[in-house]
Motif scaffolding. Structure first.
Motif, PDB file in Angstrom:
ATOM      1  N   ASN A 133       7.179  17.276   9.494  1.00 22.10           N
ATOM      2  CA  ASN A 133       5.877  16.719   9.103  1.00 22.10           C
ATOM      3  C   ASN A 133       4.723  17.279   9.928  1.00 22.10           C
ATOM      4  O   ASN A 133       3.574  17.190   9.520  1.00 22.10           O
ATOM      5  N   ARG A 134       5.055  17.814  11.111  1.00 21.87           N
ATOM      6  CA  ARG A 134       3.984  18.349  11.962  1.00 21.87           C
ATOM      7  C   ARG A 134       3.747  19.826  11.633  1.00 21.87           C
ATOM      8  O   ARG A 134       4.699  20.618  11.625  1.00 21.87           O
ATOM      9  N   PRO A 135       2.517  20.219  11.342  1.00 22.34           N
ATOM     10  CA  PRO A 135       2.234  21.604  10.953  1.00 22.34           C
ATOM     11  C   PRO A 135       2.699  22.638  11.977  1.00 22.34           C
ATOM     12  O   PRO A 135       3.162  23.717  11.598  1.00 22.34           O
ATOM     13  N   SER A 136       2.562  22.311  13.268  1.00 23.23           N
ATOM     14  CA  SER A 136       2.937  23.304  14.292  1.00 23.23           C
ATOM     15  C   SER A 136       4.444  23.586  14.234  1.00 23.23           C
ATOM     16  O   SER A 136       4.870  24.753  14.322  1.00 23.23           O
ATOM     17  N   VAL A 137       5.255  22.520  14.047  1.00 20.40           N
ATOM     18  CA  VAL A 137       6.711  22.701  13.959  1.00 20.40           C
ATOM     19  C   VAL A 137       7.056  23.433  12.661  1.00 20.40           C
ATOM     20  O   VAL A 137       7.926  24.314  12.634  1.00 20.40           O
ATOM     21  N   CYS A 163       0.820  -1.213   0.000  1.00 18.78           N
ATOM     22  CA  CYS A 163       0.000   0.000   0.000  1.00 18.78           C
ATOM     23  C   CYS A 163       0.853   1.261   0.000  1.00 18.78           C
ATOM     24  O   CYS A 163       0.437   2.287  -0.492  1.00 18.78           O
ATOM     25  N   GLN A 192       4.158  23.016   2.050  1.00 20.78           N
ATOM     26  CA  GLN A 192       3.492  22.167   3.040  1.00 20.78           C
ATOM     27  C   GLN A 192       4.517  21.446   3.918  1.00 20.78           C
ATOM     28  O   GLN A 192       5.705  21.404   3.570  1.00 20.78           O
ATOM     29  N   PRO A 193       4.069  20.868   5.036  1.00 25.10           N
ATOM     30  CA  PRO A 193       4.991  20.068   5.840  1.00 25.10           C
ATOM     31  C   PRO A 193       5.648  18.967   4.987  1.00 25.10           C
ATOM     32  O   PRO A 193       4.985  18.326   4.180  1.00 25.10           O
ATOM     33  N   GLY A 194       6.918  18.802   5.175  1.00 28.27           N
ATOM     34  CA  GLY A 194       7.662  17.793   4.409  1.00 28.27           C
ATOM     35  C   GLY A 194       8.369  18.369   3.196  1.00 28.27           C
ATOM     36  O   GLY A 194       9.258  17.730   2.619  1.00 28.27           O
ATOM     37  N   ASN A 229       5.333  25.622  11.128  1.00 22.85           N
ATOM     38  CA  ASN A 229       5.060  27.057  11.300  1.00 22.85           C
ATOM     39  C   ASN A 229       6.220  27.760  12.007  1.00 22.85           C
ATOM     40  O   ASN A 229       6.601  28.870  11.628  1.00 22.85           O
ATOM     41  N   HIS A 263       5.930  12.794  -2.637  1.00 25.95           N
ATOM     42  CA  HIS A 263       4.953  13.834  -2.985  1.00 25.95           C
ATOM     43  C   HIS A 263       5.422  15.209  -2.525  1.00 25.95           C
ATOM     44  O   HIS A 263       4.711  16.189  -2.694  1.00 25.95           O
ATOM     45  N   LEU A 291       6.739  30.535   1.459  1.00 27.80           N
ATOM     46  CA  LEU A 291       6.589  30.065   2.846  1.00 27.80           C
ATOM     47  C   LEU A 291       5.119  29.806   3.185  1.00 27.80           C
ATOM     48  O   LEU A 291       4.795  28.891   3.938  1.00 27.80           O
ATOM     49  N   LYS A 321       9.062  28.115   9.598  1.00 23.26           N
ATOM     50  CA  LYS A 321       8.804  29.155   8.595  1.00 23.26           C
ATOM     51  C   LYS A 321       9.088  30.542   9.181  1.00 23.26           C
ATOM     52  O   LYS A 321       9.621  31.417   8.506  1.00 23.26           O
ATOM     53  N   ASP A 354       3.090   4.191  -0.715  1.00 27.37           N
ATOM     54  CA  ASP A 354       3.485   4.816  -1.970  1.00 27.37           C
ATOM     55  C   ASP A 354       4.967   5.187  -1.906  1.00 27.37           C
ATOM     56  O   ASP A 354       5.386   5.922  -1.006  1.00 27.37           O
TER      57      ASP A 354
END
Lengths: 484, 216
Positions: free
Chosen positions: B86-90, B19, B58-60, B92, B25, B54, B95, B21
Motif C-alpha cells: 500500500n505504500r508507494p515507496s515499497v 462508511c 497502483q499500490p495494492g 516502487n 478497488h 509496472l 516493481k 467501502d
C-alpha cells in the motif's frame, strides 16, 4: 343506423344533406350561444382570478422579503456604523491622550523659550549712555575766541583736547553697547526658531485631531441616515453589501486555489501513511486524509481568528473571558503550527516519492537514465510552501465572514427578484386565460355567423347587451388588477 | 457515564463501518506469455507491455506473469507474481524487483514444444480469484494457436465470470496467410469460449495503444 346514414338526410344528395346538417348545427349552436358564452367567460374568469390571487400572494410574500431584507440590511449597517464610530472615538481619545499628555511638557518648553527671548529682548533694549551735558558747555568754551591772549589760547586748547577725548570715549562706549545689543539679538534667533517648530508641532496635532473629527462627523451622518431608515441609506448599504460579496467571493476563490495546491502537495505522501490502495466510498483514503488535514487547518484558522476577535462567526468564542480566549489562541496556534510542520514534512516526502517514481518510470521506459537533479531548491520550495499555506489558509476566515454576511443580502435580493418574476408570470398567465376566454367566444360567434347575421337583420339586441355586460365586468376586473 | 461512553463508541464504530467501502478497488493482472517455437521471438514485445503495466499499476494492485508451455496449469510456470504494497515507496522497490525477474526471463527464455493456453487461463483465474481484486484482467500474449500434449484434457468450459480477457499481439501464422478464415475462426473460437465462461473478450494487436489494455 350508422353515423353516415344519420347524416344522409336528403337521400342521394350528400351535398344537400351536409348543408342541412350544418344549418341545423348552426341553429343549435345559436340557441346554446348565451349559456356557452357564460360558460367560457366563467372558466376564463375563474382561471384569471385564480392566477390573480396567486400573484397577489406572491407579491405579498415579495414585499415581506423586501422588508425583511431592508431590516436586516439596516440593522447590520447600524451595527457596523456604531462600531466604526466607536473605533473613531477611540482613535480620537488615543490622539488626545497622546497629545495632551505631552502638552505640559510642551507648555514648559514654550514658557522657557519665551522667558529666554524676553530676557534677551530686555537686555537688548538698554540704550548706550549718551555723552554728559558738561561736554557741550566745555565745547562752547573751547570755541570761544582767544583774542591773542596766549594763556587763554592754551587753556582753550586744553579744554578742546579734553572735549575731543571725552567725545571719543563716549562714542566708543556707545559702539560697544550697540555691538552687545546686536549680539543679544543674534542669540535670540535659535529660540525663535525653536518656538516656531514647537508651534508647528502643536499645529499639526491640532490639524490631525480636526481631520479625525471630520471623519467622526461623516460617520455620524451615515449613522443618522441609517437610524432614520432612509432609502438612501438602504441603497448605499445594499450596494456596499453586493460589492463585499463579490470581493469576498473572489478572495475565497483564490483561497480555494491555494487549498487545491495544498491538497496536491500532501495527497501523494499521505498514501505513504494511510495506504494508497484503501478507499472510503469511491474516494482514496489518502485523498480524504489530505482533505481532512486541510479542513482541520481551515477550522483552526477560523477559531484563531474568532479568538483574536477579528471575525465574529461564533459568538460563543467571542463571549469567552479573556483568560480562556488567550488559552484558545495559543491552543489553535499550536495546532496550526504542528499541522504546518506536518505539511512541510509531507512536502519533503512527496519530493522524495516523486523522484523515486520518476526514476522507476525512466528505468521501465528503457530510456537513457538522466542524471538525477541534485538541486535542493525545489525541495526547500515545497517545504516552505507546505509550511506557509496552513497559515495563509487561516486568514480565509476574514473573507468567509464577509461572504456569509453579504450573501444574506444577496440571497434576499435574489429571492425578491425571483418572487417578482413569479408574480409577473402568474399575472401574465391570468391575462392570457382572460383573453383566451374572449378569443373562444369570438371563435364561437364565427362558427354561427349565419344565425348572427339573421339576428342582426331581425334586430334582437337583448342577447348582445347581456354579452356586452359580461365582457365589461371582465374588463373592470382586469383594469382593477392592473391598477393594483 | 461509562454506559454513555460505551454507547458513543459503539455508535462511532457503527458509523465508521457504514462508511467503509467493501468493494475492492484494486486491479489484478495476470499475463500469459507464449514461448512456443515460432512465437519466442515476440517475447521482447511482451517485456515492453510488462514495463507499461509496472508503470501503470497502483499500490495494492496485483501482477503476475507466467509462460505458456506444454502444461501451463502449474505454479511453476509463473515467472513472477506480486501484490504491491500500500505504500508507494515499497511498491516502487517491488516493481524494480519484478522488472529484474522479467529481464532475466527474457534473457534466458527457451521455446516449448506445445502451447497449453487453456491451462494457463485456468491458472490465471485461480490466481486472480485468490488476490480478491476488484477488476481482473487476463492478458494472453500469444498467436492463440493451442497445441496440447497427447492425453491432456482441456476441452471443458472455463469459469471466467468477472474477468476481462485481452488477447495481445495475435500474430498471423503461415497457414493463416493461405486461408485468412483460419485466423478469424481461431480468434472467434477463443472469444466464444471466454464469453460462454462469463468473461469479456478483447483483441489488441496495435501495441502502440497500450493504454487500451486496462481500459474499461
Amino acid at each position: 343506423m350508422s353515423f353516415a346514414q344519420m347524416l344522409n338526410i336528403w337521400p342521394h344528395s350528400p351535398a344537400l344533406s351536409l348543408i342541412i346538417a350544418l344549418l341545423g348545427a348552426v341553429f343549435l349552436l345559436y340557441l346554446a350561444r348565451t349559456p356557452m358564452h357564460k360558460a367560457i367567460f366563467s372558466i376564463s374568469r375563474v382561471t384569471h382570478n385564480g392566477f390573480r390571487i396567486m400573484a397577489r400572494s406572491v407579491v405579498f410574500a415579495e414585499k415581506k422579503v423586501v422588508e425583511r431584507n431592508r431590516e436586516v440590511l439596516l440593522t447590520a449597517g447600524k451595527r457596523a456604523a456604531e462600531q466604526s464610530i466607536e473605533r473613531e472615538f477611540h482613535r480620537v481619545d488615543a490622539a488626545v491622550r497622546r497629545d495632551m499628555s505631552g502638552y505640559p511638557g510642551l507648555q514648559r518648553v514654550l514658557a522657557d523659550q519665551i522667558a529666554h527671548i524676553d530676557e534677551d529682548y530686555r537686555e537688548s533694549t538698554q540704550l548706550p549712555v549718551p555723552p554728559p551735558d558738561w561736554v557741550k558747555a566745555v565745547e562752547t568754551l573751547a570755541k570761544l575766541p582767544s583774542k591773542g591772549d596766549k594763556w587763554v589760547a592754551n587753556i582753550l586748547g586744553e579744554i578742546h583736547k579734553t572735549a575731543v577725548a571725552q567725545y571719543k570715549n563716549a562714542m566708543e562706549e556707545y559702539h560697544n553697547a550697540c555691538s552687545k545689543r546686536h549680539s543679544l539679538l543674534d542669540k535670540m534667533m535659535p529660540y525663535w526658531r525653536k518656538l516656531t517648530q514647537t508651534l508647528d508641532q502643536v499645529d499639526k496635532r491640532i490639524i490631525g485631531l480636526h481631520e479625525r473629527t471630520k471623519v467622526v462627523d461623516s460617520r455620524m451622518t451615515e449613522y443618522e441616515e441609517i437610524q432614520k431608515k432612509t432609502d438612501t441609506a438602504a441603497d448605499m448599504l445594499r450596494a456596499s453589501s453586493i460589492t463585499q460579496f463579490f470581493i469576498a467571493g473572489f478572495v475565497l476563490l483564490v483561497a480555494i486555489g491555494g487549498a487545491v495546491i495544498n491538497f496536491n502537495l500532501i495527497a501523494l505522501p499521505m498514501s505513504e501513511m494511510v495506504g494508497g490502495g484503501s478507499y472510503i466510498g469511491q474516494f482514496k483514503t489518502s485523498n480524504i486524509a489530505a482533505l481532512v488535514i486541510i479542513l482541520v487547518e481551515l477550522a483552526m484558522g477560523l477559531y484563531l481568528m474568532e479568538s483574536l476577535r477579528i471575525t465574529h462567526l461564533f459568538p460563543i468564542i467571542g463571549q469567552m473571558d479573556d483568560k480562556m480566549r488567550t488559552r484558545m489562541i495559543w491552543a489553535t496556534f499550536a495546532i496550526l503550527l504542528i499541522l504546518a510542520g506536518v505539511e512541510s514534512a509531507l512536502a519533503f516526502m512527496r519530493d522524495r516519492i516523486a523522484a523515486d517514481m520518476q526514476a522507476l518510470r525512466q528505468a521501465l521506459s528503457s530510456a537513457e537514465t538522466a542524471q538525477p537533479t541534485t538541486s535542493w531548491i525545489p525541495t526547500v520550495g515545497q517545504m516552505v510552501l507546505g509550511f506557509i499555506l496552513p497559515f495563509a489558509l487561516a486568514f480565509v476566515a476574514i473573507p468567509l465572514e464577509s461572504f456569509v454576511h453579504s450573501s444574506r443580502t444577496l440571497v434576499g435580493v435574489a429571492m425578491a427578484a425571483f418572487l417578482r418574476a413569479i408574480a409577473f408570470a402568474l399575472r401574465l398567465l391570468g391575462n392570457i386565460a382572460y383573453y383566451l376566454g374572449e378569443f373562444f367566444v369570438n371563435i364561437y360567434d364565427v362558427l354561427i355567423f349565419p344565425a348572427l347575421w339573421v339576428e342582426n337583420l331581425i334586430g334582437n339586441k337583448e342577447h348582445q347587451t347581456e354579452i356586452k355586460n359580461m365582457t365589461d365586468i371582465n374588463d373592470i376586473v382586469v383594469k382593477e388588477e392592473g391598477s393594483q | 457515564m461509562k454506559k454513555l461512553l460505551t454507547f458513543s463508541l459503539a455508535f462511532i464504530l457503527l458509523f465508521l463501518s457504514g462508511c467503509v467501502d467493501t468493494t475492492s478497488h484494486s486491479q489484478g493482472v495476470y499475463m500469459l506469455i507464449d514461448s512456443s517455437g515460432t512465437y519466442q521471438q515476440e517475447v521482447k514485445k511482451a517485456q515492453a507491455i510488462i514495463n507499461y503495466l509496472l508503470g501503470t499499476l497502483q499500490p495494492g494492485d496485483s501482477l503476475a506473469v507466467a509462460r505458456i508451455d506444454s502444461a501451463s496449469f502449474s505454479e511453476k510456470d509463473i515467472i513472477s507474481k506480486m501484490t504491491f504494497d500500500n505504500r508507494p515507496s515499497v511498491t516502487n522497490r517491488q516493481k524494480r524487483l519484478f522488472k529484474q525477474k522479467i529481464d532475466e526471463f527474457v534473457a534466458t527464455v527457451k521455446g516449448s514444444s506445445y502451447t497449453d493456453i487453456t491451462g494457463g487461463i485456468v491458472q490465471a483465474v485461480e490466481y486472480l480469484n485468490e488476490t480478491g481484486s476488484g477488476k481482473k484482467h487476463v492478458l494472453i500474449f500469444s498467436d492463440l494457436k493451442e497445441e496440447l500434449v497427447k492425453g491432456h484434457i482441456r476441452d471443458f468450459p472455463i469459469q471466467l465470470s468477472g474477468c476481462r480477457v485481452v488477447a495481445l499481439n495475435v500474430t498471423k501464422l503461415r497457414s493463416d496467410n493461405v486461408d485468412p478464415r483460419e485466423y478469424y475462426k481461431r480468434v472467434e473460437a477463443w472469444q466464444a469460449r471466454v464469453e460462454s465462461g462469463g468473461g469479456s473478450w478483447r483483441a489488441l494487436n496495435d501495441l502502440e495503444r497500450l493504454d487500451a489494455i486496462l481500459a474499461d
